[in-house]
Design a protein around this motif. Structure first.
Motif, PDB file in Angstrom:
ATOM      1  N   UNK A   1      21.110   8.856  14.097  1.00  0.00           N
ATOM      2  CA  UNK A   1      21.603   7.465  14.044  1.00  0.00           C
ATOM      3  C   UNK A   1      21.127   6.693  15.268  1.00  0.00           C
ATOM      4  N   UNK A   2      20.509   5.557  15.028  1.00  0.00           N
ATOM      5  CA  UNK A   2      20.024   4.773  16.167  1.00  0.00           C
ATOM      6  C   UNK A   2      21.118   3.850  16.692  1.00  0.00           C
ATOM      7  N   UNK A   3      22.095   3.533  15.824  1.00  0.00           N
ATOM      8  CA  UNK A   3      23.187   2.637  16.230  1.00  0.00           C
ATOM      9  C   UNK A   3      24.534   3.267  15.937  1.00  0.00           C
ATOM     10  N   UNK A   4      25.516   2.880  16.739  1.00  0.00           N
ATOM     11  CA  UNK A   4      26.895   3.253  16.432  1.00  0.00           C
ATOM     12  C   UNK A   4      27.378   2.377  15.280  1.00  0.00           C
ATOM     13  N   UNK A   5      28.357   2.855  14.552  1.00  0.00           N
ATOM     14  CA  UNK A   5      28.976   2.007  13.535  1.00  0.00           C
ATOM     15  C   UNK A   5      29.918   1.040  14.245  1.00  0.00           C
ATOM     16  N   UNK A   6      29.719  -0.277  14.086  1.00  0.00           N
ATOM     17  CA  UNK A   6      30.583  -1.228  14.800  1.00  0.00           C
ATOM     18  C   UNK A   6      32.049  -1.064  14.396  1.00  0.00           C
ATOM     19  N   UNK A   7      32.931  -1.172  15.396  1.00  0.00           N
ATOM     20  CA  UNK A   7      34.374  -1.098  15.125  1.00  0.00           C
ATOM     21  C   UNK A   7      34.941  -2.506  15.277  1.00  0.00           C
ATOM     22  N   UNK A   8      35.437  -3.056  14.175  1.00  0.00           N
ATOM     23  CA  UNK A   8      35.877  -4.454  14.159  1.00  0.00           C
ATOM     24  C   UNK A   8      37.396  -4.550  14.129  1.00  0.00           C
ATOM     25  N   UNK A   9      37.910  -5.624  14.717  1.00  0.00           N
ATOM     26  CA  UNK A   9      39.346  -5.898  14.597  1.00  0.00           C
ATOM     27  C   UNK A   9      39.615  -6.364  13.162  1.00  0.00           C
ATOM     28  N   UNK A  10      40.894  -6.342  12.760  1.00  0.00           N
ATOM     29  CA  UNK A  10      41.251  -6.783  11.400  1.00  0.00           C
ATOM     30  C   UNK A  10      40.819  -8.228  11.190  1.00  0.00           C
ATOM     31  N   UNK A  11      41.000  -9.037  12.237  1.00  0.00           N
ATOM     32  CA  UNK A  11      40.656 -10.468  12.136  1.00  0.00           C
ATOM     33  C   UNK A  11      39.150 -10.660  11.892  1.00  0.00           C
ATOM     34  N   UNK A  12      38.338  -9.908  12.659  1.00  0.00           N
ATOM     35  CA  UNK A  12      36.880 -10.036  12.500  1.00  0.00           C
ATOM     36  C   UNK A  12      36.454  -9.553  11.118  1.00  0.00           C
ATOM     37  N   UNK A  13      37.090  -8.459  10.664  1.00  0.00           N
ATOM     38  CA  UNK A  13      36.725  -7.935   9.343  1.00  0.00           C
ATOM     39  C   UNK A  13      37.080  -8.952   8.258  1.00  0.00           C
ATOM     40  N   UNK A  14      38.253  -9.575   8.392  1.00  0.00           N
ATOM     41  CA  UNK A  14      38.667 -10.567   7.391  1.00  0.00           C
ATOM     42  C   UNK A  14      37.666 -11.717   7.343  1.00  0.00           C
ATOM     43  N   UNK A  15      37.260 -12.180   8.515  1.00  0.00           N
ATOM     44  CA  UNK A  15      36.329 -13.326   8.492  1.00  0.00           C
ATOM     45  C   UNK A  15      34.961 -12.889   7.962  1.00  0.00           C
ATOM     46  N   UNK A  16      34.569 -11.635   8.238  1.00  0.00           N
ATOM     47  CA  UNK A  16      33.301 -11.129   7.690  1.00  0.00           C
ATOM     48  C   UNK A  16      33.389 -11.027   6.162  1.00  0.00           C
ATOM     49  N   UNK A  17      34.556 -10.587   5.686  1.00  0.00           N
ATOM     50  CA  UNK A  17      34.730 -10.404   4.228  1.00  0.00           C
ATOM     51  C   UNK A  17      34.693 -11.736   3.481  1.00  0.00           C
ATOM     52  N   UNK A  18      35.025 -12.829   4.205  1.00  0.00           N
ATOM     53  CA  UNK A  18      34.944 -14.141   3.542  1.00  0.00           C
ATOM     54  C   UNK A  18      33.488 -14.459   3.192  1.00  0.00           C
TER      55      UNK A  18
ATOM     56  N   UNK B   1      26.810   0.837  10.157  1.00  0.00           N
ATOM     57  CA  UNK B   1      25.651   0.078  10.662  1.00  0.00           C
ATOM     58  C   UNK B   1      24.503   0.157   9.652  1.00  0.00           C
ATOM     59  N   UNK B   2      24.403   1.294   8.942  1.00  0.00           N
ATOM     60  CA  UNK B   2      23.320   1.450   7.950  1.00  0.00           C
ATOM     61  C   UNK B   2      23.429   0.369   6.877  1.00  0.00           C
ATOM     62  N   UNK B   3      24.660   0.064   6.470  1.00  0.00           N
ATOM     63  CA  UNK B   3      24.878  -0.958   5.431  1.00  0.00           C
ATOM     64  C   UNK B   3      24.422  -2.322   5.947  1.00  0.00           C
ATOM     65  N   UNK B   4      24.788  -2.627   7.196  1.00  0.00           N
ATOM     66  CA  UNK B   4      24.425  -3.930   7.780  1.00  0.00           C
ATOM     67  C   UNK B   4      22.897  -4.067   7.848  1.00  0.00           C
ATOM     68  N   UNK B   5      22.242  -2.977   8.266  1.00  0.00           N
ATOM     69  CA  UNK B   5      20.776  -3.012   8.419  1.00  0.00           C
ATOM     70  C   UNK B   5      20.117  -3.177   7.045  1.00  0.00           C
ATOM     71  N   UNK B   6      20.658  -2.458   6.077  1.00  0.00           N
ATOM     72  CA  UNK B   6      20.096  -2.535   4.725  1.00  0.00           C
ATOM     73  C   UNK B   6      20.297  -3.930   4.134  1.00  0.00           C
ATOM     74  N   UNK B   7      21.517  -4.470   4.322  1.00  0.00           N
ATOM     75  CA  UNK B   7      21.815  -5.804   3.787  1.00  0.00           C
ATOM     76  C   UNK B   7      20.996  -6.889   4.480  1.00  0.00           C
ATOM     77  N   UNK B   8      20.586  -6.607   5.711  1.00  0.00           N
ATOM     78  CA  UNK B   8      19.735  -7.575   6.421  1.00  0.00           C
ATOM     79  C   UNK B   8      18.281  -7.447   5.957  1.00  0.00           C
ATOM     80  N   UNK B   9      18.053  -6.583   4.988  1.00  0.00           N
ATOM     81  CA  UNK B   9      16.717  -6.446   4.390  1.00  0.00           C
ATOM     82  C   UNK B   9      15.741  -5.670   5.257  1.00  0.00           C
TER      83      UNK B   9
END
Ligand code: FAD
Length: 351
Positions: free
Chosen positions: A251-268, A287-295
């Protein structure tokens, strides 16, 4: 003091030291990313005497020391102008359910050896590359288990004073892929031995759906420790590029750990973002999901590529330079930040 240097350093015939110092040493076989870089000096210390000699060698020449294990969690940004010191202390000593392990012992060998001894607690950490001495550095973890669950203490040597030190579990300040050795003690000590508390009773840790599915696929309802280890090995072999075949550091990156508030705003913005709740009440987003979704899966810079097998792994296609790897990492970080407003944190140690 007489130097034994495989190179052009002049020898002083008065004193003898046993350790061999290689000069202008190629590290491509000592970093699993396979980067073609060099160390000004390299040595392999198998015991405390070797270590003392290495420290004296570095002190006499005012060299910076970089302690290296198997090189499976390091990324070099270029040649290293100091002494690369491999801590290769061997030996495994069982004391009832405790095990004392030399820093140079291969981690996966230790996992399987403990299983043979019917001592349990390491099985989810099967097939992690590298040496035992590095395992506390980032509190290695996989499939719902981290080293700190079984860790008792470690012995280390101060690289500047040569003093032999002991660190208890709380001294190590373990966190998610983190410890004091990645932080304020980075480059300050050589870990020479670790002590782990194993158990004669096996308590399965089956928090990961992937692991449960693999056991089901094997028609194992109540796994023995060796079943879990075998299942972890099978998943890892399927999922991750083998560093013996294609250079990578996992793994080149750690999986980001988000607060509930940040996750809620991301989910919007991204309703499908996967997450897993941590013991601290944070939300780990892959992090793999974020990288993949960023294309960025399959994205390349020079010889460095975002693995098409697993987006969290950057691979060396054979001719990658340090600059290629760092440029690819910068591109990933920028694109993930601009798409998700999340700053990725690199997992391996950068030099
Ligand atoms: C394919 C692959 C899969 C991986 N999977 C995982 C995983 O599931 N979980 C996980 O946590 N990691 C994983 N890793 C990362 C890596 O294997 C671990 O972090 C491992 O513990 C590193 O061991 P090493 O001996 O190779 O350390 P190195 O890469 O040599 O060193 C890593 C860091 O530790 C320091 N260090 C090493 N030895 C010592 C010592 N004796 N004393 C003081 N400092 C020392 C080094 O200075 C460096 O900063 C993976 C890597 C690869 C290539």
């Amino acid at each position: 003091m007489r130097d034994r240097v495989a190179g052009i350093i002049p020898l002083n015939a008065l004193d003898v030291i046993n350790l061999l110092f290689h000069e202008n040493f190629n590290l491509s076989r000592h970093n699993t990313l396979g980067l073609d870089i060099r160390a000004r000096y390299f040595c392999d210390a198998g015991n405390q005497q070797d270590l003392s000699e290495a420290l004296a060698f570095a002190r006499d020449r005012e060299l910076e020391i970089l302690v290296l294990g198997g090189g499976s969690n390091v990324v070099f940004s270029g040649d290293f102008e100091g002494l690369v010191l491999c801590v290769n202390f061997q030996g495994v000593q069982f004391d009832d359910q405790k095990v004392l392990v030399g820093a140079g012992v291969n981690w996966h060998w230790l996992v399987r050896h403990s299983l043979q001894k019917e001592l349990y607690g390491l099985e989810n950490l099967s097939l992690i590359p590298g040496l035992a001495g590095a395992s506390p550095v980032q509190n290695i973890g996989a499939y719902g288990q981290e080293l700190d669950r079984v860790f008792v203490a470690l012995a280390a040597t101060d690289l500047h004073t040569g003093e032999e030190l002991t660190f208890t579990k709380s001294d190590c300040r373990f966190g998610y892929r983190h410890s004091i050795f990645k932080d304020e003690l980075k480059g300050q000590v050589a870990i020479t031995q670790i002590t782990l508390q194993l158990s004669t009773e096996y308590t399965p840790i089956l928090e990961y759906g992937e692991l449960v599915s693999e056991l089901e696929r094997r028609e194992i309802e109540i796994p023995k420790a060796v079943d879990t280890s075998d299942a972890v090995i099978a998943i890892r072999k399927r999922k991750l590029p083998d560093p013996d075949v294609v250079g990578n550091v996992g793994s080149f990156y750690k999986n980001p750990e988000l607060s509930s508030q940040t996750l809620t705003s991301l989910r919007q913005r991204c309703p499908n973002v996967p997450s897993r709740k941590t013991e601290k009440g944070l939300h780990k987003v892959p992090a793999a999901w974020l990288i993949e979704q960023a294309g960025l899966k399959g994205e390349a810079v020079g010889g460095a590529l975002v693995s098409t097998q697993h987006a969290l792994v950057l691979v060396n296609q054979g001719n990658a330079s340090s600059q290629d790897v760092m440029a690819l990492a910068t591109r990933i970080e920028h694109q993930v930040q601009s798409k998700f407003d999340i700053l990725l944190e690199v997992e391996p140690v950068l030099y």
